[in-house]
Each structure stands twice: as structure tokens, then as C-alpha cells.
Design an enzyme around this catalytic site. Structure first.
Site, PDB file in Angstrom:
ATOM      1  N   GLN A 164       0.807  -1.214   0.000  1.00 27.10           N
ATOM      2  CA  GLN A 164       0.000   0.000   0.000  1.00 27.10           C
ATOM      3  C   GLN A 164       0.844   1.270   0.000  1.00 27.10           C
ATOM      4  OE1 GLN A 164      -2.634  -2.001   3.220  1.00 27.10           O
ATOM      5  NE2 GLN A 164      -3.970  -0.476   2.301  1.00 27.10           N
TER       6      GLN A 164
ATOM      7  N   ASN B 198      -1.567 -10.908   8.570  1.00 24.72           N
ATOM      8  CA  ASN B 198      -2.546  -9.850   8.784  1.00 24.72           C
ATOM      9  C   ASN B 198      -3.930 -10.288   8.300  1.00 24.72           C
ATOM     10  OD1 ASN B 198      -3.228  -6.848   9.212  1.00 24.72           O
ATOM     11  ND2 ASN B 198      -3.942  -7.216   7.129  1.00 24.72           N
ATOM     12  N   GLU B 199      -4.902 -10.130   9.164  1.00 23.77           N
ATOM     13  CA  GLU B 199      -6.303 -10.394   8.835  1.00 23.77           C
ATOM     14  C   GLU B 199      -6.506 -11.689   8.035  1.00 23.77           C
ATOM     15  OE1 GLU B 199      -8.182  -6.868   7.231  1.00 23.77           O
ATOM     16  OE2 GLU B 199      -8.012  -5.835   9.146  1.00 23.77           O
TER      17      GLU B 199
ATOM     18  N   HIS C  60       0.993  -9.359   4.661  1.00 27.27           N
ATOM     19  CA  HIS C  60      -0.151  -8.438   4.677  1.00 27.27           C
ATOM     20  C   HIS C  60      -0.821  -8.483   3.297  1.00 27.27           C
ATOM     21  CE1 HIS C  60      -2.005  -4.715   6.677  1.00 27.27           C
ATOM     22  NE2 HIS C  60      -2.657  -4.867   5.541  1.00 27.27           N
TER      23      HIS C  60
HETATM   24  C1  BGC Z   1      -6.232  -3.888   6.270  1.00 30.12           C
HETATM   25  C2  BGC Z   1      -5.598  -2.701   5.570  1.00 30.12           C
HETATM   26  C3  BGC Z   1      -6.691  -1.837   4.982  1.00 30.12           C
HETATM   27  C4  BGC Z   1      -7.524  -1.296   6.120  1.00 30.12           C
HETATM   28  C5  BGC Z   1      -8.649  -0.371   5.692  1.00 30.12           C
HETATM   29  C6  BGC Z   1      -7.545  -3.609   6.906  1.00 30.12           C
HETATM   30  O1  BGC Z   1      -8.507  -4.413   6.269  1.00 30.12           O
HETATM   31  O2  BGC Z   1      -5.327  -4.559   7.069  1.00 30.12           O
HETATM   32  O3  BGC Z   1      -4.701  -3.170   4.612  1.00 30.12           O
HETATM   33  O4  BGC Z   1      -6.170  -0.802   4.194  1.00 30.12           O
HETATM   34  O5  BGC Z   1      -8.082  -2.344   6.865  1.00 30.12           O
HETATM   35  O6  BGC Z   1      -9.511  -1.010   4.818  1.00 30.12           O
END
Ligand code: BGC
Length: 399
Positions: free
Chosen positions: A18, A155-156, A112
Site C-alpha cells: 500500500q 494480517n487479517e 499483509h
Molecule cells: C487492512 C488494511 C486496509 C484497512 C482499511 C484492513 O482491512 O489490514 O490493509 O487498508 O483495513 O480497509
């Protein structure tokens, strides 16, 4: 004033694809440039943070924020299966050293969202050797991590399980991927991907555990599913495979990350769209600062005794004063959870920079604006405000 526990960490967070720019070897870059893509705009040079990371960390140090969470780009470190670039490892090592030099504690995320193109062609998280490949990547990254205390493996994973294994065309339908990063209208998680991610997380933790005294965990998108009256069971069943399962899986980890932005109401037929009269952000999400407290409480309930780290919380808005009020509201709720005895290690705002929001630069989450042509950074009042909160280790509560 609401005071936070001594040693509480304050900072901000980013992700490689990003902000770095020219991340040409990732699956996302390929998708951004595929013919017929529905992704609104490609990431391109992003914030050129690949070269300007010192400047970015300097902003954190100048305003008084002491922690920076950033991610390694697997596709740079291992651009072809089995080839590990020493030069790229050195690059990320320099980032860790720069953070330290500026008095900033790094938190390093290994994964990520993006994967190398070769891994994607092998099947991505559905490839038979996916867990092994991720464990090897973690091992390869150890020189970067030497002396780093905080490591986020994945991440997530819950978002990854929703988007991996689905047809990208379905994911990107509508106005771009970012509009689907909310609960309403999300694809169902792929259970095979979820299981693989958990195995990959555990394999990475084993590698880390054998190598040093890291504190590792994964970070979960808590989505604050709220039942309409009488729909408690439906909401629980809907939420479990979407966020609670991942929090529960963090039992035994060193910490668990909570990433909270908004809420989603669940009715008799499932998730409900944001009501027309609700205030919304630039991502179309309801402005709902209480999502953070709810996410932290859920994490604590699913993984009792595991310290919580707020690894992401933020708002996409062009009105920086609104950002301050949103964060103040979120911190007021966070403080209440801490006052009830939940151990929370720190708070990291998403995001440090106005960056590439998975398909578009339009939703501005940043504490710092970035000129899209010159890359010149402009520190917003919210950055200074959060720095003051950090220095005082206290915030004036929301009314
Ligand atoms: C993610 C980010 C994303 C943010 C806002 C999360 O889902 O880890 O990469 O930009 O939220 O959407």
C-alpha cells in the site's frame, strides 16, 4: 482525562504493497494490470515509501509516536520460488535499524494480503505446500527480525480467507476492492484457506520460537457483528467463521491483534447494509468508534488471558477534525475495556500515510497526506494530536 497503563505503546501502521510503490512481483500488481480488471486504479508508485521510509519514520518520531508496524513484501524477498534476495533482506533490515535509531519500536508483519506471483500460480493458500513455503519464508526473514520483539505473522487471515480462493472478478465487482472490505456483501470465508492460514501461522510461530524471544501473534479484522433484537443466535453463527474463530485460534499465542473500523448489524436474513441515515466514511462504512471496544472485548472473550494489541483502527475521511473525534471515541471505549481488566499492549492507528486502499487512493485514512505527484508528505493535525495523546499517555474522553 483517561489515563492508559504505564508502558502502553502508541504508534501507527502501514503495509508494504500500500505504500512502497512498484511492487511488481505481487499477485495484486498482476491483478491491477490484468486486461479487463475492475480495479479502479493501480498502486503504481504508491507513496514511494520503499525509498522514503526514513522520512516516514521521522514523522512518527517528531510527533511523539513510539511504534511503527510495517510489513515485509514476500514477493520482493523471494521473487522466484526458492531464490531469496539478500539485497531485499538488507533493505528491510535497514528499516528495522532506522526505526531503532529514531527511537521507534518496530512491529514487523510477515504477510499483509499480497503474495508473490509464483506462489499465486502454484495455487496460493490452496497450494499443497503453502504452509511449508510460508515457514521457509519466515526462516528467510530471520536476519531482518534479529532483535525485533513484536512480530505479526499474518494480517487479517479472516479477510484473506474471504478473498483468496474466490474469483477475483467476483471480489472486484462494483466500484473496486476497497468497497468489499466491509462485512456487508463479503464473500463467505473459504474454510480450507482458513485452516491453511492457521497452520501457516503456527508453523511461522514455531520457526520464530526456535530462533529467538519474539512475541508473535496474528491480527484479526474484528467486524462488530451486532444482532437486531431476536437475532442473537443468527448473528453469532454468522460472526463465528468470520472473526471469532480466528480470535479463538489465538489461544496460546503471545498476543492477538484487533483491527476494528466499523460495525455490521445482522438481521433474520443475515448482514444488513448501512442504513441510509448513518454517517459514513470514504469507504462507505458507518462511522462507529465503538467498534474498537467491542472488538477488544470479543478478543478477550475468545482468547482469555492472551494480551490484546490494537494493531489497526482508523477512519477514511477528508475531514481531519472528524478523524480526531473518531479516534477519541475509539480510545474512550478502549479505556473502558482496559479498566475492566483486559490487558491491552498498545494502540496503532491505521494508517500513517494516505495510501493505496486496495484499488483506490480515494479513501484517505492517513495521519499524513502524500502528494500523488511529488510524494511530498504533509503532516495532518491528527498526527500531532495523537502524538500528544501518546506523550501524555492519556486522552480527554468523548462526551
Ligand atoms: C487492512 C488494511 C486496509 C484497512 C482499511 C484492513 O482491512 O489490514 O490493509 O487498508 O483495513 O480497509
Amino acid at each position: 482525562m483517561l489515563h492508559f497503563p504505564g508502558g502502553f505503546r502508541w504508534g501507527s501502521t502501514t503495509a508494504a504493497h500500500q505504500i512502497e510503490g512498484n511492487n511488481v512481483n505481487t499477485d495484486w500488481w498482476a491483478r491491477e494490470h490484468a486486461s479487463g480488471t475492475t480495479i479502479e486504479e493501480p498502486s503504481g508508485d504508491a507513496c514511494d515509501s520503499y525509498h522514503r521510509y526514513r522520512e516516514d519514520m521521522q514523522v512518527l518520531a517528531d510527533v511523539g509516536l513510539g511504534m511503527y508496524r510495517f510489513s515485509l513484501e514476500w514477493a520482493r524477498i523471494e521473487p522466484e520460488k526458492g531464490f531469496v534476495s539478500r539485497a531485499e533482506l538488507d533493505h528491510y533490515r535497514r528499516m528495522v535499524d532506522t526505526a531503532r535509531e529514531l527511537g521507534i519500536e518496530p512491529m514487523v508483519t510477515l504477510h499483509h494480503f499480497t503474495i508473490p506471483r509464483w506462489f499465486e500460480s502454484d495455487g496460493g493458500w490452496l497450494a499443497p505446500d503453502a504452509v511449508d513455503r510460508f515457514a521457509r519464508f519466515t526462516e528467510a526473514a530471520l536476519p531482518v527480525l534479529d532483535g525485533v520483539e513484536w512480530v505479526c505473522t499474518i494480517n487479517e487471515p479472516n479477510m484473506v480467507a474471504m478473498f483468496a480462493g474466490t474469483d477475483p472478478a467476483a471480489v472486484d465487482s462494483g466500484a473496486g476492492a476497497h468497497t468489499t472490505m466491509q462485512a456487508f456483501g463479503q464473500p463467505a470465508p473459504n474454510p480450507r484457506v482458513a485452516d491453511t492460514l492457521l497452520a501457516a501461522h503456527r508453523a511461522a510461530r514455531d520457526v520464530l520460537g526456535a530462533a529467538g524471544p519474539f512475541r508473535s501473534g496474528w491480527t484479526v479484522a474484528t467486524q462488530d457483528f451486532q444482532p437486531e433484537p431476536g437475532c442473537e443466535e443468527i448473528a453469532r453463527a454468522y460472526a463465528y467463521p468470520r472473526d471469532a474463530w480466528y480470535l479463538e485460534a489465538a489461544r496460546g499465542d503471545d498476543w492477538v491483534g484487533v483491527q476494528a473500523y466499523t460495525r455490521t448489524k445482522v438481521g433474520a436474513d443475515g448482514p444488513l447494509p448501512v442504513p441510509d441515515d448513518a454517517e459514513t466514511t470514504l469507504t462507505g462504512w458507518e462511522v462507529y468508534p465503538g467498534a474498537l471496544e467491542d472488538g477488544v472485548r470479543l478478543a478477550h472473550a475468545m482468547a482469555p488471558g492472551v494480551p490484546v494489541f490494537v494493531t489497526e483502527n482508523g477512519i477514511a475521511t477528508a475531514d481531519d477534525a472528524r478523524r480526531i473525534e473518531y479516534v477519541r471515541g475509539a480510545l474512550t471505549g478502549l479505556h473502558a475495556a482496559i479498566a475492566d481488566g483486559i490487558r491491552v499492549e498498545g494502540y496503532l492507528y491505521w494508517s500513517l500515510l494516505d495510501n493505496y486502499e486496495w484499488g483506490s487512493y480515494a479513501p484517505t485514512f492517513g495521519l499524513v497526506a502524500v502528494d500523488r505527484e511529488t510524494f511530498v508528505r504533509a503532516v495532518k493535525p491528527s498526527a500531532s494530536w495523537l502524538g500528544e495523546v501518546a506523550r501524555a499517555n492519556a486522552v480527554e474522553s468523548s462526551p
